[in-house]
Write a protein that holds these residues in place. Structure first.
Motif, PDB file in Angstrom:
ATOM      1  N   PHE A 114      12.025  21.666   9.996  1.00  0.00           N
ATOM      2  CA  PHE A 114      12.620  22.983   9.802  1.00  0.00           C
ATOM      3  C   PHE A 114      13.133  23.426  11.167  1.00  0.00           C
ATOM      4  N   TYR A 115      14.460  23.473  11.332  1.00  0.00           N
ATOM      5  CA  TYR A 115      15.047  23.850  12.622  1.00  0.00           C
ATOM      6  C   TYR A 115      15.222  25.359  12.713  1.00  0.00           C
ATOM      7  N   VAL A 116      14.925  25.891  13.888  1.00  0.00           N
ATOM      8  CA  VAL A 116      15.042  27.324  14.147  1.00  0.00           C
ATOM      9  C   VAL A 116      15.776  27.536  15.469  1.00  0.00           C
ATOM     10  N   ASP A 117      16.286  28.753  15.657  1.00  0.00           N
ATOM     11  CA  ASP A 117      16.888  29.075  16.947  1.00  0.00           C
ATOM     12  C   ASP A 117      15.885  29.856  17.784  1.00  0.00           C
ATOM     13  N   GLU A 118      16.290  30.208  18.986  1.00  0.00           N
ATOM     14  CA  GLU A 118      15.351  30.866  19.901  1.00  0.00           C
ATOM     15  C   GLU A 118      15.000  32.289  19.486  1.00  0.00           C
ATOM     16  N   ASP A 119      15.756  32.863  18.551  1.00  0.00           N
ATOM     17  CA  ASP A 119      15.451  34.205  18.056  1.00  0.00           C
ATOM     18  C   ASP A 119      14.506  34.187  16.858  1.00  0.00           C
ATOM     19  N   ALA A 120      14.072  33.010  16.446  1.00  0.00           N
ATOM     20  CA  ALA A 120      13.233  32.863  15.247  1.00  0.00           C
ATOM     21  C   ALA A 120      11.969  33.720  15.260  1.00  0.00           C
ATOM     22  N   LYS A 129       9.157  31.629   4.102  1.00  0.00           N
ATOM     23  CA  LYS A 129       9.910  30.391   3.872  1.00  0.00           C
ATOM     24  C   LYS A 129       9.069  29.167   4.230  1.00  0.00           C
ATOM     25  N   LEU A 130       8.391  29.219   5.362  1.00  0.00           N
ATOM     26  CA  LEU A 130       7.544  28.092   5.775  1.00  0.00           C
ATOM     27  C   LEU A 130       6.352  27.938   4.842  1.00  0.00           C
ATOM     28  N   ALA A 131       5.779  29.053   4.396  1.00  0.00           N
ATOM     29  CA  ALA A 131       4.652  28.974   3.451  1.00  0.00           C
ATOM     30  C   ALA A 131       5.088  28.273   2.175  1.00  0.00           C
ATOM     31  N   LYS A 132       6.290  28.577   1.696  1.00  0.00           N
ATOM     32  CA  LYS A 132       6.810  27.927   0.501  1.00  0.00           C
ATOM     33  C   LYS A 132       6.965  26.431   0.731  1.00  0.00           C
TER      34      LYS A 132
END
Length: 140
Positions: A114-120, A129-132
């Motif tokens: 799961f890719y995120v940016d620095e503002d995540a 979303k991650l729990a799902k």
């Protein structure tokens, strides 16, 4: 787990490993750990494990007794990749949360990433979303 999605015993563990930098710690504290709790798992952080003189066997045992692994990767961290390798070898369900600038080793290609940016860390929707994703991984 019974037909209602309830577990019969105590909650299962999710082993959490992070790179050692402020962004990784923010992602762990503000995104990953709340997601793990929402998925009905208990957090076991690698930095909370009592290592003593024998680092590798202790980490191995912690990963082995966990139902899932969540790695927060914001830098090329050998210890994170080592622990991901153990999880892969043990066949553990693994979710990698990585910043968009990270080039993951080819061995992580079978893991959920799961890719995120620095503002995540500011995104309040990400824990759900991650729990799902953790729940859909099965057994979590």
């Amino acid at each position: 787990m019974d037909n209602n999605g309830e577990t019969d015993g105590p909650p299962e563990l999710c082993f959490v490993v992070t790179s050692h930098d402020p962004l990784a710690h923010d992602l762990r504290d503000q995104i990953a750990e709340p997601a793990i709790h929402k998925a009905g798992l208990l957090v076991l952080r690698s930095d909370d494990v009592e290592l003593g003189d024998r680092h590798a066997p202790t980490i191995w045992t912690s990963i082995e007794k966990s139902a899932a692994i969540l790695a927060v990767v914001t830098a090329q961290s050998p210890h994170v990749f080592y622990e991901l390798g153990i999880a892969h070898g043990l066949g553990k369900k693994t979710l990698v949360v990585a910043t968009e600038n990270i080039k993951l080793p080819v061995d992580t290609s079978e893991m959920s990433v799961f890719y995120v940016d620095e503002d995540a860390p500011k995104n309040t929707d990400l824990p759900a979303k991650l729990a799902k994703i953790l729940k859909e991984a099965g057994g979590c």
